[in-house]
Design a protein around this motif. Sequence first.
Motif, mmCIF file in Angstrom:
data_model
loop_
_atom_site.group_PDB
_atom_site.id
_atom_site.type_symbol
_atom_site.label_atom_id
_atom_site.label_comp_id
_atom_site.label_asym_id
_atom_site.label_seq_id
_atom_site.Cartn_x
_atom_site.Cartn_y
_atom_site.Cartn_z
ATOM 1 N N LEU A 1 39.459 31.542 48.765
ATOM 2 C CA LEU A 1 40.685 32.189 48.314
ATOM 3 C C LEU A 1 40.401 33.171 47.189
ATOM 4 C CD1 LEU A 1 43.280 29.275 48.328
ATOM 5 C CD2 LEU A 1 43.253 31.278 49.801
ATOM 6 N N VAL A 2 39.540 32.789 46.266
ATOM 7 C CA VAL A 2 39.181 33.678 45.165
ATOM 8 C C VAL A 2 38.486 34.924 45.707
ATOM 9 C CG1 VAL A 2 37.685 33.906 43.144
ATOM 10 C CG2 VAL A 2 39.099 31.888 43.415
ATOM 11 N N THR A 3 37.597 34.737 46.656
ATOM 12 C CA THR A 3 36.900 35.872 47.256
ATOM 13 C C THR A 3 37.883 36.795 47.955
ATOM 14 O OG1 THR A 3 34.936 34.510 47.584
ATOM 15 C CG2 THR A 3 35.083 36.550 48.857
ATOM 16 N N ARG A 4 38.782 36.224 48.734
ATOM 17 C CA ARG A 4 39.788 37.041 49.417
ATOM 18 C C ARG A 4 40.697 37.744 48.420
ATOM 19 N NH1 ARG A 4 42.560 33.320 53.642
ATOM 20 N NH2 ARG A 4 41.528 31.653 52.545
ATOM 21 N N MET A 5 41.023 37.063 47.358
ATOM 22 C CA MET A 5 41.884 37.660 46.353
ATOM 23 C C MET A 5 41.175 38.818 45.652
ATOM 24 S SD MET A 5 43.920 35.407 43.692
ATOM 25 C CE MET A 5 45.366 35.924 42.904
ATOM 26 N N LEU A 6 39.913 38.644 45.301
ATOM 27 C CA LEU A 6 39.148 39.716 44.678
ATOM 28 C C LEU A 6 39.019 40.915 45.616
ATOM 29 C CD1 LEU A 6 36.325 37.807 42.788
ATOM 30 C CD2 LEU A 6 38.182 39.142 41.793
ATOM 31 N N LEU A 7 38.758 40.655 46.887
ATOM 32 C CA LEU A 7 38.668 41.743 47.857
ATOM 33 C C LEU A 7 40.008 42.448 48.020
ATOM 34 C CD1 LEU A 7 36.357 40.220 50.613
ATOM 35 C CD2 LEU A 7 35.806 42.043 48.991
ATOM 36 N N SER A 8 41.094 41.678 48.002
ATOM 37 C CA SER A 8 42.421 42.278 48.104
ATOM 38 C C SER A 8 42.726 43.163 46.902
ATOM 39 C CB SER A 8 43.494 41.201 48.223
ATOM 40 O OG SER A 8 43.316 40.449 49.388
ATOM 41 N N VAL A 9 42.388 42.678 45.717
ATOM 42 C CA VAL A 9 42.623 43.469 44.504
ATOM 43 C C VAL A 9 41.764 44.733 44.535
ATOM 44 C CG1 VAL A 9 42.303 43.494 41.987
ATOM 45 C CG2 VAL A 9 43.409 41.547 43.097
ATOM 46 N N ALA A 10 40.512 44.612 44.959
ATOM 47 C CA ALA A 10 39.634 45.784 45.036
ATOM 48 C C ALA A 10 40.160 46.783 46.070
ATOM 49 C CB ALA A 10 38.214 45.355 45.387
ATOM 50 N N ALA A 11 40.594 46.295 47.226
ATOM 51 C CA ALA A 11 41.141 47.185 48.259
ATOM 52 C C ALA A 11 42.416 47.859 47.766
ATOM 53 C CB ALA A 11 41.418 46.403 49.538
ATOM 54 N N PHE A 12 43.243 47.107 47.062
ATOM 55 C CA PHE A 12 44.465 47.686 46.499
ATOM 56 C C PHE A 12 44.117 48.775 45.481
ATOM 57 C CE2 PHE A 12 47.831 47.702 43.251
ATOM 58 C CZ PHE A 12 48.906 48.077 44.047
ATOM 59 N N GLY A 13 43.133 48.521 44.645
ATOM 60 C CA GLY A 13 42.699 49.509 43.655
ATOM 61 C C GLY A 13 42.185 50.777 44.302
ATOM 62 N N VAL A 14 41.384 50.637 45.361
ATOM 63 C CA VAL A 14 40.877 51.803 46.084
ATOM 64 C C VAL A 14 42.032 52.556 46.741
ATOM 65 C CG1 VAL A 14 39.489 52.511 48.080
ATOM 66 C CG2 VAL A 14 38.560 50.893 46.430
ATOM 67 N N GLY A 15 42.971 51.821 47.317
ATOM 68 C CA GLY A 15 44.130 52.459 47.948
ATOM 69 C C GLY A 15 44.963 53.240 46.950
ATOM 70 N N VAL A 16 45.204 52.662 45.787
ATOM 71 C CA VAL A 16 45.972 53.352 44.747
ATOM 72 C C VAL A 16 45.212 54.592 44.272
ATOM 73 C CG1 VAL A 16 46.783 53.168 42.358
ATOM 74 C CG2 VAL A 16 47.279 51.355 43.992
ATOM 75 N N PHE A 17 43.890 54.469 44.111
ATOM 76 C CA PHE A 17 43.070 55.603 43.689
ATOM 77 C C PHE A 17 43.167 56.743 44.700
ATOM 78 C CE2 PHE A 17 38.972 57.828 43.919
ATOM 79 C CZ PHE A 17 38.926 58.364 42.645
ATOM 80 N N LEU A 18 43.056 56.427 45.983
ATOM 81 C CA LEU A 18 43.150 57.461 47.019
ATOM 82 C C LEU A 18 44.544 58.081 47.075
ATOM 83 C CD1 LEU A 18 41.084 55.811 49.893
ATOM 84 C CD2 LEU A 18 40.419 57.729 48.425
ATOM 85 N N LEU A 19 45.564 57.259 46.947
ATOM 86 C CA LEU A 19 46.934 57.772 46.972
ATOM 87 C C LEU A 19 47.202 58.698 45.788
ATOM 88 C CD1 LEU A 19 49.749 57.673 48.306
ATOM 89 C CD2 LEU A 19 50.254 55.746 46.792
ATOM 90 N N VAL A 20 46.826 58.272 44.605
ATOM 91 C CA VAL A 20 47.041 59.094 43.409
ATOM 92 C C VAL A 20 46.211 60.372 43.496
ATOM 93 C CG1 VAL A 20 46.673 59.184 40.901
ATOM 94 C CG2 VAL A 20 47.748 57.186 41.940
ATOM 95 N N GLY A 21 44.980 60.263 43.985
ATOM 96 C CA GLY A 21 44.139 61.451 44.148
ATOM 97 C C GLY A 21 44.737 62.433 45.136
ATOM 98 N N GLY A 22 45.258 61.932 46.243
ATOM 99 C CA GLY A 22 45.901 62.805 47.227
ATOM 100 C C GLY A 22 47.141 63.474 46.677
#
Length: 173
Positions: free
Chosen positions: A35-56
């Motif tokens: 669960l911790v691993t999935r949560m960390l991956l989810s947070v990282a994916a969310f961070g990358v998604g926000v970065f791409l959205l804001v950059g766009g």
Amino acid sequence: VVAGPGGGGWRAAGPWVCSANFAGTPPLLRINSSLVTRMLLSVAAFGVGVFLLVGGIELWRERGDLTETARARADAALGLSSPPIALALWNYDLATLDLLAHNLVRDGAIVRVQVLADDGKALVDVWRSGFDSAKAGATHDMPLKVAARPMPIGMLRVSQSYAEIDAQIEQRA
């Protein structure tokens, strides 16, 4: 907490054994670790998604600002050049018309200038050198007037392109 059998590792007062290689890790801790691993991956994916959205969004906003600035400069250049072009047309001074048209297409968003007589005949047709005509965007006509005549004496047809701005934005992306 008590010492494990034979002095190796420590044993908790409960049913689980804690050792250096975690061989005796209970299923509950493995699920929590998953669960911790999935949560960390989810947070990282969310961070990358926000970065791409804001950059766009930032690139889109920057393109809008650059396009608006180029459009304003083109409008200012046309505002300053249209009276001399109208006067040169009134005097039928083709050399001055050609010079003024070349000044308009020298740089910026204006890529083509045509000076049309009142009968629609093109007296001057100037393109920016090295520009692909397929990339020309909006074309608009401006009536050319002089004080001596209330009706337009001709038309100034201008083609604009923002391909340079698009290339600049693509290079930044």
